[in-house]
Design an enzyme around this catalytic site. Structure first.
Site, short mmCIF file in Angstrom:
data_model
loop_
_atom_site.label_atom_id
_atom_site.label_comp_id
_atom_site.label_asym_id
_atom_site.label_seq_id
_atom_site.Cartn_x
_atom_site.Cartn_y
_atom_site.Cartn_z
N GLY A 48 -1.36 -11.17 -14.21
CA GLY A 48 -2.02 -9.87 -14.36
C GLY A 48 -1.14 -8.65 -14.14
N GLU A 102 1.13 -6.21 -7.35
CA GLU A 102 -0.08 -6.91 -7.80
C GLU A 102 -0.92 -5.96 -8.65
OE1 GLU A 102 -1.61 -9.32 -8.73
OE2 GLU A 102 -2.43 -10.46 -7.05
N ASP A 106 -8.86 -8.07 -4.85
CA ASP A 106 -10.31 -8.22 -4.92
C ASP A 106 -10.76 -8.76 -3.56
OD1 ASP A 106 -12.89 -8.66 -5.94
OD2 ASP A 106 -12.33 -10.34 -7.18
N LYS A 134 -10.47 -3.28 -4.77
CA LYS A 134 -11.94 -3.24 -4.68
C LYS A 134 -12.30 -3.34 -3.20
CE LYS A 134 -12.80 -5.76 -9.03
NZ LYS A 134 -13.21 -7.08 -9.59
N PHE A 155 -16.37 -6.24 -12.50
CA PHE A 155 -15.32 -6.99 -13.18
C PHE A 155 -14.71 -6.13 -14.28
CE2 PHE A 155 -13.47 -9.95 -16.18
CZ PHE A 155 -12.69 -10.71 -15.32
N ASP A 162 -7.39 -9.79 -17.33
CA ASP A 162 -8.03 -10.55 -18.41
C ASP A 162 -9.42 -11.04 -18.06
OD1 ASP A 162 -6.94 -12.50 -16.47
OD2 ASP A 162 -7.66 -13.98 -17.93
N ARG A 168 -5.76 -8.63 -21.87
CA ARG A 168 -4.57 -8.18 -21.11
C ARG A 168 -3.79 -7.10 -21.85
NH1 ARG A 168 -3.76 -11.73 -16.80
NH2 ARG A 168 -4.12 -13.93 -17.23
P1 IMP Z 1 -8.35 -12.03 -4.97
O1 IMP Z 1 -7.57 -13.23 -4.51
O2 IMP Z 1 -9.83 -12.27 -4.92
O3 IMP Z 1 -7.96 -10.74 -4.26
O4 IMP Z 1 -8.08 -11.86 -6.50
C1 IMP Z 1 -6.93 -11.37 -6.98
C2 IMP Z 1 -6.65 -11.83 -8.39
O5 IMP Z 1 -7.84 -12.06 -9.15
C3 IMP Z 1 -5.93 -10.72 -9.08
O6 IMP Z 1 -4.55 -10.93 -9.01
C4 IMP Z 1 -6.44 -10.77 -10.50
O7 IMP Z 1 -5.57 -11.53 -11.28
C5 IMP Z 1 -7.79 -11.43 -10.40
N1 IMP Z 1 -8.89 -10.41 -10.48
C6 IMP Z 1 -9.56 -9.83 -9.46
N2 IMP Z 1 -10.49 -8.97 -9.88
C7 IMP Z 1 -10.41 -8.98 -11.23
C8 IMP Z 1 -11.13 -8.27 -12.27
O8 IMP Z 1 -12.02 -7.43 -12.05
N3 IMP Z 1 -10.74 -8.57 -13.55
C9 IMP Z 1 -9.77 -9.47 -13.86
N4 IMP Z 1 -9.08 -10.15 -12.92
C10 IMP Z 1 -9.39 -9.91 -11.62
MG MG Z 2 -3.17 -10.88 -10.42
#
Ligand code: IMP
Ligand code: MG
Length: 180
Positions: A48, A102, A106, A134, A155, A162, A168
């Site tokens: 990403g 990054e 999320d 977020k 989202f 993506d 992307r």
């Molecule tokens: P986390 O481990 O939950 O913080 O998620 C992080 C990863 O999830 C990021 O590096 C993104 O690749 C993916 N991600 C989180 N939120 C979104 C979103 O809203 N759209 C697309 N990918 C996301």
């Molecule tokens: Mg990512």
């Protein structure tokens, strides 16, 4: 175009490429200030972050190295707690200042996992630079040093992010229109 369709979902324009560019410029100038006199290693989390990293790093003026690690935690529009490491860390990180780059934080699981790995590799210091955050979704106690924008818990796609592999390449960021 204000509305787009990817696979089975519709998305609406949320952050334009102009707003993105302004936020990236601000982040780069903070990082340039903080990193003056150091030689940081930028560790880009694929897939990403590739678009954001390309924009950010072209604005970084200090001497630096850049490397990549590939992780995946998402399945569809849901974050999973299992982080898969698809392309490993093979640089010598010991005693380096590492800036993790990054696209979005999320739940924070991906970043938390990465920070633990880096601490085990005995880095000198770790800074986190995420384009998006977020805050309402965050489940980990992370010190995040550089944030481009805080966004609600929707989202999103575009600018490297993506939906099941699609979106992307979009220069702007779109958010999903919820199913009624
Ligand atoms: P986390 O481990 O939950 O913080 O998620 C992080 C990863 O999830 C990021 O590096 C993104 O690749 C993916 N991600 C989180 N939120 C979104 C979103 O809203 N759209 C697309 N990918 C996301
Ligand atoms: Mg990512």
């Amino acid at each position: 175009m204000n509305k787009i369709r990817l696979k089975d979902r519709e998305f609406i324009l949320f952050i334009t490429s102009d707003e993105i560019e302004k936020a990236v410029t601000k982040m780069a100038s903070k990082i340039n200030n903080d990193m003056a006199g150091k030689t940081p290693l930028f560790l880009v989390i694929l897939s990403g972050a590739f678009v954001f990293a390309a924009d950010l790093l072209r604005k970084i003026k200090v001497d630096c190295d850049i490397t990549f690690v590939r992780l995946a935690s998402y399945s569809g529009t849901q974050s999973t707690e299992k982080i898969r490491e698809l392309l490993g860390l093979n640089e010598v990180l010991k005693d380096r200042t590492v800036v993790v780059v990054e696209d979005i934080i999320d739940t924070g699981h991906t970043m938390d996992d990465m920070i633990h790995k880096l601490k085990n590799l005995e880095v000198a210091e770790v800074k986190i630079a995420t384009f998006l955050l977020k805050p309402a979704a965050l489940r980990k106690d992370l010190k995040i040093h550089y944030v481009g924008m805080e966004i609600p818990n929707d989202f999103i796609v575009g600018y490297g992010l993506d939906y099941d592999g699609f979106g992307r390449n979009l220069p702007d960021i779109y958010k999903v229109i919820p199913d009624l």
